[in-house]
Design a protein around this motif. Structure first.
Motif, PDB file in Angstrom:
ATOM      1  N   SER A 160      34.637  65.999 -35.684  1.00 20.50           N
ATOM      2  CA  SER A 160      35.446  67.077 -35.135  1.00 20.50           C
ATOM      3  C   SER A 160      34.948  67.419 -33.745  1.00 20.50           C
ATOM      4  CB  SER A 160      35.352  68.321 -36.025  1.00 20.50           C
ATOM      5  OG  SER A 160      36.062  69.404 -35.448  1.00 20.50           O
ATOM      6  N   THR A 161      35.863  67.852 -32.903  1.00 18.83           N
ATOM      7  CA  THR A 161      35.485  68.390 -31.602  1.00 18.83           C
ATOM      8  C   THR A 161      35.944  69.847 -31.488  1.00 18.83           C
ATOM      9  OG1 THR A 161      37.449  67.384 -30.607  1.00 18.83           O
ATOM     10  CG2 THR A 161      35.382  66.177 -30.391  1.00 18.83           C
ATOM     11  N   GLY A 162      36.088  70.512 -32.634  1.00 17.73           N
ATOM     12  CA  GLY A 162      36.337  71.944 -32.642  1.00 17.73           C
ATOM     13  C   GLY A 162      37.617  72.422 -33.297  1.00 17.73           C
ATOM     14  N   CYS A 163      38.588  71.567 -33.461  1.00 16.60           N
ATOM     15  CA  CYS A 163      39.884  72.016 -33.990  1.00 16.60           C
ATOM     16  C   CYS A 163      40.294  71.350 -35.305  1.00 16.60           C
ATOM     17  CB  CYS A 163      40.982  71.779 -32.956  1.00 16.60           C
ATOM     18  SG  CYS A 163      40.770  72.725 -31.453  1.00 16.60           S
TER      19      CYS A 163
ATOM     20  N   ASP B 134      42.465  66.066 -33.244  1.00 14.32           N
ATOM     21  CA  ASP B 134      41.614  67.161 -32.778  1.00 14.32           C
ATOM     22  C   ASP B 134      41.518  67.029 -31.262  1.00 14.32           C
ATOM     23  OD1 ASP B 134      39.569  68.905 -32.070  1.00 14.32           O
ATOM     24  OD2 ASP B 134      38.398  68.483 -33.868  1.00 14.32           O
ATOM     25  N   LYS B 135      42.205  67.905 -30.522  1.00 11.25           N
ATOM     26  CA  LYS B 135      42.256  67.812 -29.067  1.00 11.25           C
ATOM     27  C   LYS B 135      41.348  68.815 -28.370  1.00 11.25           C
ATOM     28  CE  LYS B 135      46.858  65.877 -29.142  1.00 11.25           C
ATOM     29  NZ  LYS B 135      48.250  66.003 -28.759  1.00 11.25           N
ATOM     30  N   CYS B 136      40.490  69.467 -29.139  1.00 11.66           N
ATOM     31  CA  CYS B 136      39.532  70.395 -28.528  1.00 11.66           C
ATOM     32  C   CYS B 136      38.456  69.594 -27.801  1.00 11.66           C
ATOM     33  CB  CYS B 136      38.916  71.300 -29.587  1.00 11.66           C
ATOM     34  SG  CYS B 136      40.107  72.506 -30.205  1.00 11.66           S
ATOM     35  N   ARG B 137      37.645  70.277 -27.004  1.00 12.77           N
ATOM     36  CA  ARG B 137      36.678  69.586 -26.152  1.00 12.77           C
ATOM     37  C   ARG B 137      35.230  69.928 -26.462  1.00 12.77           C
ATOM     38  NH1 ARG B 137      39.231  69.200 -20.213  1.00 12.77           N
ATOM     39  NH2 ARG B 137      41.157  68.197 -20.826  1.00 12.77           N
ATOM     40  N   ARG B 138      34.971  70.521 -27.588  1.00 14.61           N
ATOM     41  CA  ARG B 138      33.601  70.831 -27.974  1.00 14.61           C
ATOM     42  C   ARG B 138      32.837  69.526 -28.201  1.00 14.61           C
ATOM     43  NH1 ARG B 138      31.664  74.103 -33.381  1.00 14.61           N
ATOM     44  NH2 ARG B 138      29.503  73.503 -33.139  1.00 14.61           N
TER      45      ARG B 138
END
Length: 102
Positions: free
Chosen positions: A41-44, A67-71
């Motif tokens: 996961s990158t956050g979402c 998962d298009k978040c940037r974490r």
């Protein structure tokens, strides 16, 4: 090593749907109704972004929402309901044998 992993990953791609099974970092059957997966996961990432398909005594975890978040990437635990099964099954997802700490 990369060619071997690519070959293994492409071998599990469904020819019928073109859907790639989600790489899993860990799996555990909790009980007769639930299975737990560790996924990247990158956050979402949420459990509702996934479903299980079942065919020929094989289950496959499929991600429907990217998962298009940037974490920074980490392992997320999700729990998915198992279909009612009356015999053993196998998992057709590729296993990611490396850590996310690179």
């Amino acid at each position: 090593m990369n060619l071997i992993m690519l070959g293994l990953f492409s071998a599990f791609t469904s020819a019928e749907t073109g859907v790639k099974p989600e790489p899993v970092y860990g799996v555990s059957v909790l009980d007769e109704q639930r299975i737990e997966f560790k996924v990247k996961s990158t956050g979402c990432t949420r459990a509702r972004d996934f479903s299980l398909s079942y065919e020929n005594r094989q289950i496959r975890l499929i991600r429907h929402q990217a998962d298009k978040c940037r974490r920074k990437a980490y392992l997320k635990t999700i729990i998915v309901g198992l279909p009612e099964l009356d015999h053993p099954f196998s998992l057709s997802n590729p296993f990611a044998a490396h850590s996310l700490e690179k």
